[in-house]
Scaffold this active site. Structure first.
Site, PDB file in Angstrom:
ATOM      1  N   CYS A 178      -2.949   2.046   6.457  1.00  0.00           N
ATOM      2  CA  CYS A 178      -3.030   1.489   7.815  1.00  0.00           C
ATOM      3  C   CYS A 178      -3.622   2.517   8.773  1.00  0.00           C
ATOM      4  CB  CYS A 178      -1.660   1.035   8.276  1.00  0.00           C
ATOM      5  SG  CYS A 178      -0.419   2.326   8.163  1.00  0.00           S
ATOM      6  N   GLU A 191       4.925  -3.520  12.197  1.00  0.00           N
ATOM      7  CA  GLU A 191       3.965  -2.418  12.002  1.00  0.00           C
ATOM      8  C   GLU A 191       2.743  -3.030  11.334  1.00  0.00           C
ATOM      9  OE1 GLU A 191       4.101   0.360  13.324  1.00  0.00           O
ATOM     10  OE2 GLU A 191       6.219   0.488  13.859  1.00  0.00           O
ATOM     11  N   GLU A 244       8.893   3.112  13.827  1.00  0.00           N
ATOM     12  CA  GLU A 244       9.716   3.499  12.687  1.00  0.00           C
ATOM     13  C   GLU A 244       9.987   5.002  12.741  1.00  0.00           C
ATOM     14  OE1 GLU A 244       9.783   1.105   9.376  1.00  0.00           O
ATOM     15  OE2 GLU A 244       7.643   0.712   9.426  1.00  0.00           O
ATOM     16  N   ASN A 293       0.804  -1.233   0.000  1.00  0.00           N
ATOM     17  CA  ASN A 293       0.000   0.000   0.000  1.00  0.00           C
ATOM     18  C   ASN A 293       0.838   1.285   0.000  1.00  0.00           C
ATOM     19  OD1 ASN A 293       0.709  -0.393   2.702  1.00  0.00           O
ATOM     20  ND2 ASN A 293      -1.074   0.757   3.405  1.00  0.00           N
ATOM     21  N   VAL A 321      -0.041 -12.118   9.274  1.00  0.00           N
ATOM     22  CA  VAL A 321       1.326 -12.470   8.851  1.00  0.00           C
ATOM     23  C   VAL A 321       2.329 -12.014   9.913  1.00  0.00           C
ATOM     24  CG1 VAL A 321       3.086 -12.135   7.073  1.00  0.00           C
ATOM     25  CG2 VAL A 321       0.699 -12.430   6.407  1.00  0.00           C
ATOM     26  N   GLY A 322       2.061 -10.874  10.540  1.00  0.00           N
ATOM     27  CA  GLY A 322       2.945 -10.387  11.599  1.00  0.00           C
ATOM     28  C   GLY A 322       3.107 -11.417  12.713  1.00  0.00           C
ATOM     29  N   GLY A 376       2.803  -5.003   7.604  1.00  0.00           N
ATOM     30  CA  GLY A 376       1.786  -5.769   6.895  1.00  0.00           C
ATOM     31  C   GLY A 376       0.646  -6.127   7.826  1.00  0.00           C
ATOM     32  N   SER A 377      -0.032  -7.215   7.498  1.00  0.00           N
ATOM     33  CA  SER A 377      -1.230  -7.587   8.255  1.00  0.00           C
ATOM     34  C   SER A 377      -0.864  -8.216   9.601  1.00  0.00           C
ATOM     35  CB  SER A 377      -2.057  -8.572   7.432  1.00  0.00           C
ATOM     36  OG  SER A 377      -1.296  -9.734   7.208  1.00  0.00           O
TER      37      SER A 377
HETATM   38  P1  NAD Z   1       0.418  -8.917   4.163  1.00  0.00           P
HETATM   39  O1  NAD Z   1       0.622  -9.185   5.609  1.00  0.00           O
HETATM   40  O2  NAD Z   1      -0.475  -9.816   3.392  1.00  0.00           O
HETATM   41  O3  NAD Z   1       1.831  -8.980   3.391  1.00  0.00           O
HETATM   42  C1  NAD Z   1       2.920  -8.172   3.790  1.00  0.00           C
HETATM   43  C2  NAD Z   1       4.216  -8.794   3.288  1.00  0.00           C
HETATM   44  O4  NAD Z   1       4.416 -10.058   3.933  1.00  0.00           O
HETATM   45  C3  NAD Z   1       4.248  -9.075   1.782  1.00  0.00           C
HETATM   46  O5  NAD Z   1       5.526  -8.766   1.304  1.00  0.00           O
HETATM   47  C4  NAD Z   1       3.993 -10.575   1.732  1.00  0.00           C
HETATM   48  O6  NAD Z   1       4.500 -11.201   0.565  1.00  0.00           O
HETATM   49  C5  NAD Z   1       4.732 -11.054   2.974  1.00  0.00           C
HETATM   50  N1  NAD Z   1       4.306 -12.355   3.515  1.00  0.00           N
HETATM   51  C6  NAD Z   1       3.090 -12.947   3.422  1.00  0.00           C
HETATM   52  N2  NAD Z   1       3.092 -14.126   4.091  1.00  0.00           N
HETATM   53  C7  NAD Z   1       4.333 -14.274   4.625  1.00  0.00           C
HETATM   54  C8  NAD Z   1       4.960 -15.280   5.430  1.00  0.00           C
HETATM   55  N3  NAD Z   1       4.303 -16.370   5.836  1.00  0.00           N
HETATM   56  N4  NAD Z   1       6.239 -15.085   5.811  1.00  0.00           N
HETATM   57  C9  NAD Z   1       6.925 -13.972   5.425  1.00  0.00           C
HETATM   58  N5  NAD Z   1       6.390 -13.013   4.656  1.00  0.00           N
HETATM   59  C10 NAD Z   1       5.108 -13.142   4.258  1.00  0.00           C
HETATM   60  O7  NAD Z   1      -0.024  -7.394   4.056  1.00  0.00           O
HETATM   61  P2  NAD Z   1      -0.435  -6.570   2.756  1.00  0.00           P
HETATM   62  O8  NAD Z   1      -1.753  -7.079   2.280  1.00  0.00           O
HETATM   63  O9  NAD Z   1       0.710  -6.520   1.797  1.00  0.00           O
HETATM   64  O10 NAD Z   1      -0.597  -5.085   3.364  1.00  0.00           O
HETATM   65  C11 NAD Z   1      -1.731  -4.622   4.009  1.00  0.00           C
HETATM   66  C12 NAD Z   1      -1.544  -4.658   5.519  1.00  0.00           C
HETATM   67  O11 NAD Z   1      -0.417  -3.881   5.891  1.00  0.00           O
HETATM   68  C13 NAD Z   1      -2.719  -4.041   6.268  1.00  0.00           C
HETATM   69  O12 NAD Z   1      -3.048  -4.847   7.367  1.00  0.00           O
HETATM   70  C14 NAD Z   1      -2.156  -2.692   6.745  1.00  0.00           C
HETATM   71  O13 NAD Z   1      -2.784  -2.165   7.886  1.00  0.00           O
HETATM   72  C15 NAD Z   1      -0.744  -3.041   7.005  1.00  0.00           C
HETATM   73  N6  NAD Z   1       0.095  -1.833   7.003  1.00  0.00           N
HETATM   74  C16 NAD Z   1       0.567  -1.357   8.206  1.00  0.00           C
HETATM   75  C17 NAD Z   1       1.339  -0.194   8.239  1.00  0.00           C
HETATM   76  C18 NAD Z   1       1.891   0.339   9.539  1.00  0.00           C
HETATM   77  O14 NAD Z   1       2.854   1.089   9.495  1.00  0.00           O
HETATM   78  N7  NAD Z   1       1.334   0.011  10.689  1.00  0.00           N
HETATM   79  C19 NAD Z   1       1.618   0.497   7.052  1.00  0.00           C
HETATM   80  C20 NAD Z   1       1.112  -0.009   5.869  1.00  0.00           C
HETATM   81  C21 NAD Z   1       0.360  -1.185   5.849  1.00  0.00           C
END
Ligand code: NAD
Length: 478
Positions: A281, A247, A459, A150, A229-230, A225-226
């Site tokens: 986010c 994050e 960050e 995003n 996954v986090g 990310g989500s």
């Molecule tokens: P996602 O968690 O699906 O993917 C994020 C990354 O993780 C991608 O590069 C993906 O390929 C990788 N990934 C997926 N599965 C994995 C695994 N098992 N092991 C290691 N890596 C893996 O998230 P998304 O759909 O790309 O992004 C949207 C999410 O990000 C939303 O939940 C949003 O709130 C969050 N986000 C948070 C912030 C913040 O700073 N808090 C900023 C931007 C986005």
């Protein structure tokens, strides 16, 4: 169409074993890029190269590191329009939003180029006689970065710039949906003279990220990310003692007090909830309005929302671009179906939109009579969807705002100083805004969430210093 974009390992471009393709979410006939998917050998070699790169990077003077990061920032600035167009074609945000993201990357590199020579420490008297104490900040080592789609340029930049400024080596695994713009960062690093092994790019989906985390030799992981996954990443990193920064998502509230400037509050709701198709986010997803002004707020919000134009991200008349992918459109539509099943009252939107080109367009959507039990108000939708809550009074509004495990960003609109201060104190979020949208941030102060929205140091600003350095305390006697 571009030639295939290759992975970047140890200063060389690598073709991997498989290829991926990305099409424009505003126009599925437009192939934005083909890219190489990193093989397991690429992953292993990237970690080995980063370990070797540490000594050459640390051997460079802070001035040399400063100059390299400064050059990267200048080059991004020179190429702003080109990079913004690519970003917009690949991710689907509008051109002004893409330009703002690229500009943020410029500022981030410029700021952290200065931090490379400013990295501080402390010199203190010991509590024991005849001893001096130094607290130094040193690099953490090899940092794996796993990033979302995003903010596909600024997030990799705001992790990479401080990591390199403070002497670390980087392996970036960007989202598979936005490989092309991430590849540009690798090309910028290469052209700016970053030595081999200092920056690596591994493209591919979660399997590449997962393989990267299996490798020994990683000292820290920065993930955005989500939450789902986090949690997986934490379960792998924490038992191995790897330094971790997560994050994650949000369910961000915007409180509109009875004395708010109505026009500004509606404007901030539209910007925070619908722009970037709500795929931020920090997007406002729960608007909590004191009952005195609730009905007037709804009337104005619906009237203004009806004027927004959803369409091709590259079209200058578009306010809201597409969702990033078919899967994201399906996910958002799933939440709309949940809301219908649960009988949530809708005031506007809730439908896909057809345009001349095949894309993932979705109307901005407003729900009423929000309750925290409703699925749409508990979970992060990540689409242009907002729920308005009616609060009996200010205290109830604050309770609703805090009624979520998430704690990323929270805002209030009020003309009363004491209400603003009460909200700042009561909010459990990592970032609080007053008379501003919940979105938008500066590069020189910490960015990140509390509760289920984040883990580890934040960050940017001081947060980046904490994460990308570790302290060493040195005692010196006579
Ligand atoms: P996602 O968690 O699906 O993917 C994020 C990354 O993780 C991608 O590069 C993906 O390929 C990788 N990934 C997926 N599965 C994995 C695994 N098992 N092991 C290691 N890596 C893996 O998230 P998304 O759909 O790309 O992004 C949207 C999410 O990000 C939303 O939940 C949003 O709130 C969050 N986000 C948070 C912030 C913040 O700073 N808090 C900023 C931007 C986005």
């Amino acid at each position: 169409m571009q030639d295939i974009r290759l992975n970047y390992v140890n200063g060389s471009w690598r073709s991997g074993e498989e290829q991926g393709e990305r099409r424009n979410p505003s126009d599925q006939n437009d192939v934005v890029a083909r890219f190489a998917i990193a093989s397991s050998q690429d992953v292993r070699d990237a970690v080995a190269a980063a370990r070797k790169g540490l000594s050459s990077w640390r051997a460079m003077s802070p001035q040399q590191r400063c100059d390299i990061l400064d050059r990267v920032g200048s080059e991004i600035a020179r190429r702003t329009d080109e990079l913004a167009t690519l970003l917009s074609r690949e991710e689907g945000k509008t051109l002004p939003e893409a330009r703002a993201e690229v500009t943020k990357a410029v500022h981030t590199f410029k700021y952290f180029s200065g931090e490379a020579v400013r990295v501080g420490g402390a010199s203190l008297p010991s509590v024991r006689a005849g001893i001096d104490v130094d607290v130094r900040r040193e690099p953490v080592g090899v940092v794996a970065m796993i990033t979302p789609w995003n903010f596909p340029f600024s997030i990799p930049c705001w992790k990479t710039a401080p990591a390199l400024a403070f002497g670390n080596c980087v392996i970036l695994k960007p989202s598979e949906l936005t490989s092309a713009i991430a590849w540009e960062l690798a090309a910028l690093m290469h052209d700016a003279g970053v030595p081999p092994g200092v920056f690596q790019l591994l493209m591919g989906d979660g399997r590449v990220g997962s393989a990267l985390l299996e490798e020994p030799g990683i000292d820290a992981v920065s993930f955005t990310g989500s939450a789902v996954v986090g949690q997986k990443i934490a379960s792998r990193a924490v038992p191995r003692g790897i330094k971790l920064q997560l994050e994650l998502g949000g369910k961000n509230p915007l409180l509109v007090a009875s004395d708010a400037d109505m026009n500004k509050a509606v404007d901030a709701t539209i910007k925070g909830a619908f722009y970037s198709s709500g795929q931020r986010c920090t997007a406002s997803s729960r608007i909590i309005v004191e009952s005195e002004i609730h009905d007037r707020f709804i009337d104005e919000l619906v009237a203004r929302t009806a004027q927004l134009r959803v369409g091709n991200a590259l079209d200058s008349s578009t306010h809201i671009g597409p969702l990033v992918s078919a899967a994201q459109l399906e996910r958002v539509s799933g939440f709309i179906e949940d809301a219908a099943r649960e009988g949530v009252r809708k005031a506007f939107g809730g439908e896909t939109v057809q345009r001349d080109t095949e894309g993932f367009f979705f109307q901005p959507t407003i729900y009423l009579d929000g309750r925290m039990g409703q699925t749409i108000n508990r979970e992060e939708v990540f689409g242009p969807v907002v729920s308005v809550f009616r609060a009996g009074d200010f205290d109830e509004a604050v309770r609703i705002a805090n009624d979520t495990p998430y704690g990323l960003s929270a805002g209030i609109f009020t003309e009363t100083h004491s209400k603003a201060r009460a909200f700042m104190r009561a909010s459990r979020s990592g970032m609080v805004t007053v008379n501003l949208p919940t979105v938008g941030s500066d590069y020189h102060v910490p960015f990140g969430g509390n509760g289920a929205s984040g883990y580890g140091p934040k960050e940017m600003g001081l947060g980046a210093v904490e994460f990308y350095t570790q302290t060493k305390t040195i005692y010196v006697g006579d």
